[in-house]
Design an enzyme around this catalytic site. Sequence first.
Site, PDB file in Angstrom:
ATOM      1  N   LYS A  14     110.079 109.224  35.378  1.00 49.50           N
ATOM      2  CA  LYS A  14     111.520 109.471  35.398  1.00 49.50           C
ATOM      3  C   LYS A  14     112.367 108.291  35.144  1.00 49.50           C
ATOM      4  O   LYS A  14     113.217 108.313  34.510  1.00 49.50           O
ATOM      5  CB  LYS A  14     111.727 110.032  36.915  1.00 49.50           C
ATOM      6  CG  LYS A  14     111.122 111.164  37.323  1.00 49.50           C
ATOM      7  CD  LYS A  14     111.335 111.578  38.911  1.00 49.50           C
ATOM      8  CE  LYS A  14     111.064 110.604  40.062  1.00 49.50           C
ATOM      9  NZ  LYS A  14     109.431 110.599  40.096  1.00 49.50           N
ATOM     10  N   ARG A 128     100.638 100.173  36.885  1.00 52.52           N
ATOM     11  CA  ARG A 128     101.927  99.324  37.135  1.00 52.52           C
ATOM     12  C   ARG A 128     101.787  98.491  38.305  1.00 52.52           C
ATOM     13  O   ARG A 128     102.475  97.354  38.385  1.00 52.52           O
ATOM     14  CB  ARG A 128     102.866 100.343  37.469  1.00 52.52           C
ATOM     15  CG  ARG A 128     104.401  99.876  37.513  1.00 52.52           C
ATOM     16  CD  ARG A 128     105.319 100.661  37.759  1.00 52.52           C
ATOM     17  NE  ARG A 128     105.415 101.477  38.760  1.00 52.52           N
ATOM     18  CZ  ARG A 128     106.172 102.586  39.095  1.00 52.52           C
ATOM     19  NH1 ARG A 128     107.133 102.738  38.433  1.00 52.52           N
ATOM     20  NH2 ARG A 128     105.960 103.101  40.199  1.00 52.52           N
ATOM     21  N   ARG A 146     102.046 109.604  48.608  1.00 52.54           N
ATOM     22  CA  ARG A 146     103.243 110.048  47.962  1.00 52.54           C
ATOM     23  C   ARG A 146     103.181 111.375  47.172  1.00 52.54           C
ATOM     24  O   ARG A 146     104.213 112.111  47.345  1.00 52.54           O
ATOM     25  CB  ARG A 146     103.490 108.951  46.839  1.00 52.54           C
ATOM     26  CG  ARG A 146     104.112 107.513  47.483  1.00 52.54           C
ATOM     27  CD  ARG A 146     103.950 106.273  46.826  1.00 52.54           C
ATOM     28  NE  ARG A 146     104.791 106.432  45.359  1.00 52.54           N
ATOM     29  CZ  ARG A 146     104.674 105.484  44.282  1.00 52.54           C
ATOM     30  NH1 ARG A 146     103.665 104.603  44.329  1.00 52.54           N
ATOM     31  NH2 ARG A 146     105.517 105.699  43.473  1.00 52.54           N
TER      32      ARG A 146
HETATM   33  P1  AP5 Z   1     108.123 105.532  36.019  1.00 51.99           P
HETATM   34  O1  AP5 Z   1     108.989 105.888  34.552  1.00 51.99           O
HETATM   35  O2  AP5 Z   1     108.353 104.236  36.577  1.00 51.99           O
HETATM   36  O3  AP5 Z   1     108.015 106.981  36.824  1.00 51.99           O
HETATM   37  P2  AP5 Z   1     109.055 107.361  37.783  1.00 51.99           P
HETATM   38  O4  AP5 Z   1     108.602 108.848  37.886  1.00 51.99           O
HETATM   39  O5  AP5 Z   1     110.171 107.003  37.899  1.00 51.99           O
HETATM   40  O6  AP5 Z   1     107.822 106.870  39.094  1.00 51.99           O
HETATM   41  P3  AP5 Z   1     108.104 106.306  40.449  1.00 51.99           P
HETATM   42  O7  AP5 Z   1     106.813 105.490  41.026  1.00 51.99           O
HETATM   43  O8  AP5 Z   1     109.473 105.342  40.226  1.00 51.99           O
HETATM   44  O9  AP5 Z   1     108.234 107.639  41.251  1.00 51.99           O
HETATM   45  P4  AP5 Z   1     108.745 107.674  42.767  1.00 51.99           P
HETATM   46  O10 AP5 Z   1     109.460 109.058  42.816  1.00 51.99           O
HETATM   47  O11 AP5 Z   1     107.590 107.649  43.606  1.00 51.99           O
HETATM   48  O12 AP5 Z   1     109.593 106.242  43.064  1.00 51.99           O
HETATM   49  P5  AP5 Z   1     111.036 106.228  43.736  1.00 51.99           P
HETATM   50  O13 AP5 Z   1     111.459 104.658  43.411  1.00 51.99           O
HETATM   51  O14 AP5 Z   1     111.941 107.306  43.406  1.00 51.99           O
HETATM   52  O15 AP5 Z   1     106.592 105.471  35.140  1.00 51.99           O
HETATM   53  C1  AP5 Z   1     105.533 105.123  35.866  1.00 51.99           C
HETATM   54  C2  AP5 Z   1     104.521 104.283  35.164  1.00 51.99           C
HETATM   55  O16 AP5 Z   1     104.222 104.964  34.048  1.00 51.99           O
HETATM   56  C3  AP5 Z   1     105.253 102.994  34.431  1.00 51.99           C
HETATM   57  O17 AP5 Z   1     104.322 101.900  34.742  1.00 51.99           O
HETATM   58  C4  AP5 Z   1     105.629 103.359  33.160  1.00 51.99           C
HETATM   59  O18 AP5 Z   1     105.576 102.232  32.092  1.00 51.99           O
HETATM   60  C5  AP5 Z   1     104.458 104.378  32.902  1.00 51.99           C
HETATM   61  N1  AP5 Z   1     104.664 105.375  31.928  1.00 51.99           N
HETATM   62  C6  AP5 Z   1     105.941 105.838  31.811  1.00 51.99           C
HETATM   63  N2  AP5 Z   1     106.004 106.964  30.915  1.00 51.99           N
HETATM   64  C7  AP5 Z   1     104.627 106.827  30.225  1.00 51.99           C
HETATM   65  C8  AP5 Z   1     104.053 107.745  29.185  1.00 51.99           C
HETATM   66  N3  AP5 Z   1     104.460 108.639  28.646  1.00 51.99           N
HETATM   67  N4  AP5 Z   1     102.733 107.336  29.070  1.00 51.99           N
HETATM   68  C9  AP5 Z   1     101.869 106.300  29.701  1.00 51.99           C
HETATM   69  N5  AP5 Z   1     102.623 105.664  30.733  1.00 51.99           N
HETATM   70  C10 AP5 Z   1     103.933 106.045  30.989  1.00 51.99           C
HETATM   71  O19 AP5 Z   1     110.784 106.173  45.345  1.00 51.99           O
HETATM   72  C11 AP5 Z   1     110.156 105.326  46.007  1.00 51.99           C
HETATM   73  C12 AP5 Z   1     110.174 105.571  47.400  1.00 51.99           C
HETATM   74  O20 AP5 Z   1     111.394 105.251  47.741  1.00 51.99           O
HETATM   75  C13 AP5 Z   1     109.717 106.814  47.916  1.00 51.99           C
HETATM   76  O21 AP5 Z   1     108.307 107.079  48.161  1.00 51.99           O
HETATM   77  C14 AP5 Z   1     110.448 106.995  49.203  1.00 51.99           C
HETATM   78  O22 AP5 Z   1     109.970 106.081  50.356  1.00 51.99           O
HETATM   79  C15 AP5 Z   1     111.951 106.263  48.758  1.00 51.99           C
HETATM   80  N6  AP5 Z   1     112.835 107.147  48.447  1.00 51.99           N
HETATM   81  C16 AP5 Z   1     113.467 107.422  47.017  1.00 51.99           C
HETATM   82  N7  AP5 Z   1     114.228 108.264  46.645  1.00 51.99           N
HETATM   83  C17 AP5 Z   1     114.271 108.854  47.940  1.00 51.99           C
HETATM   84  C18 AP5 Z   1     114.924 109.954  48.431  1.00 51.99           C
HETATM   85  N8  AP5 Z   1     115.752 110.981  47.800  1.00 51.99           N
HETATM   86  N9  AP5 Z   1     114.760 110.533  49.611  1.00 51.99           N
HETATM   87  C19 AP5 Z   1     114.069 109.836  50.482  1.00 51.99           C
HETATM   88  N10 AP5 Z   1     113.331 108.720  50.071  1.00 51.99           N
HETATM   89  C20 AP5 Z   1     113.350 108.269  48.914  1.00 51.99           C
HETATM   90 MG    MG Z   2     111.270 105.837  39.353  1.00 54.85          MG
END
Ligand code: AP5
Ligand code: MG
Length: 194
Positions: A14, A128, A146
Amino acid sequence: MFNIILFGPPGSGKGTQSEKIVDKFGLVHLSTGNLLRQEIADKTALGLEAKKLMDRGQLVPDEVVIGMIDNCIENHADAKGFLFDGFPRTVAQAEALDKLLELKKTSIGKMIALEVSEDELVTRLLKRGETSGRSDDTNEEIIRNRFAVYKKDTSQVAEHYKEQNKFEMVKGEGSVDDIFELLRQAIERGSSAT
Ligand code: AP5
Ligand code: MG
């Protein structure tokens, strides 16, 4: 305004794809994960509370993230549109977002979900975790938690937008550029809602 939700499990790409989409379409990127990590870096009271939950892979309370999104929408009154990343993550957040956008006389145009196998997700997140400094990436048990939270609380958000005929799934495995091309086409097709 054209507002998009980029949806998908942790590690589905994402954040990676959001950067490319906002560049191409001139949208404002709103990632609740990034906003929360900024609060942690700034050592705010909100950040300290959120960190305890994020470190365990649990969701932060709905009212906290809805408040952050409300502020950001208010602060970008001139935006061409928003790209929501990692939000909404519960049906209550989706309902709140729909109401906030309605007050601005706009709505979600489309939700696009990235589909990636769980094995690939774990590989990406552990990799990562070697360099990101994200405490929720270093331990496979927390990564699995998660996913469990995603299945239990977040996956239903897709149903919410399917009911509105705004949902589309895109294959999230392959090269970053190939996936972006699929997303670009999905965005340019617009919403299937009439
Ligand atoms: P990346 O692009 O970072 O993927 P992502 O989907 O953004 O993954 P996140 O880890 O950010 O997801 P998340 O939903 O757990 O985290 P968030 O910050 O929202 O890619 C991941 C990796 O893969 C990278 O190293 C990238 O380089 C690699 N990659 C990308 N594309 C690739 C490809 N095509 N091929 C190979 N490799 C690739 O949330 C974190 C925490 O915050 C949650 O657990 C929760 O506690 C809290 N939180 C956030 N939002 C909320 C909400 N709305 N409500 C409640 N709690 C929340
Ligand atoms: Mg993210």
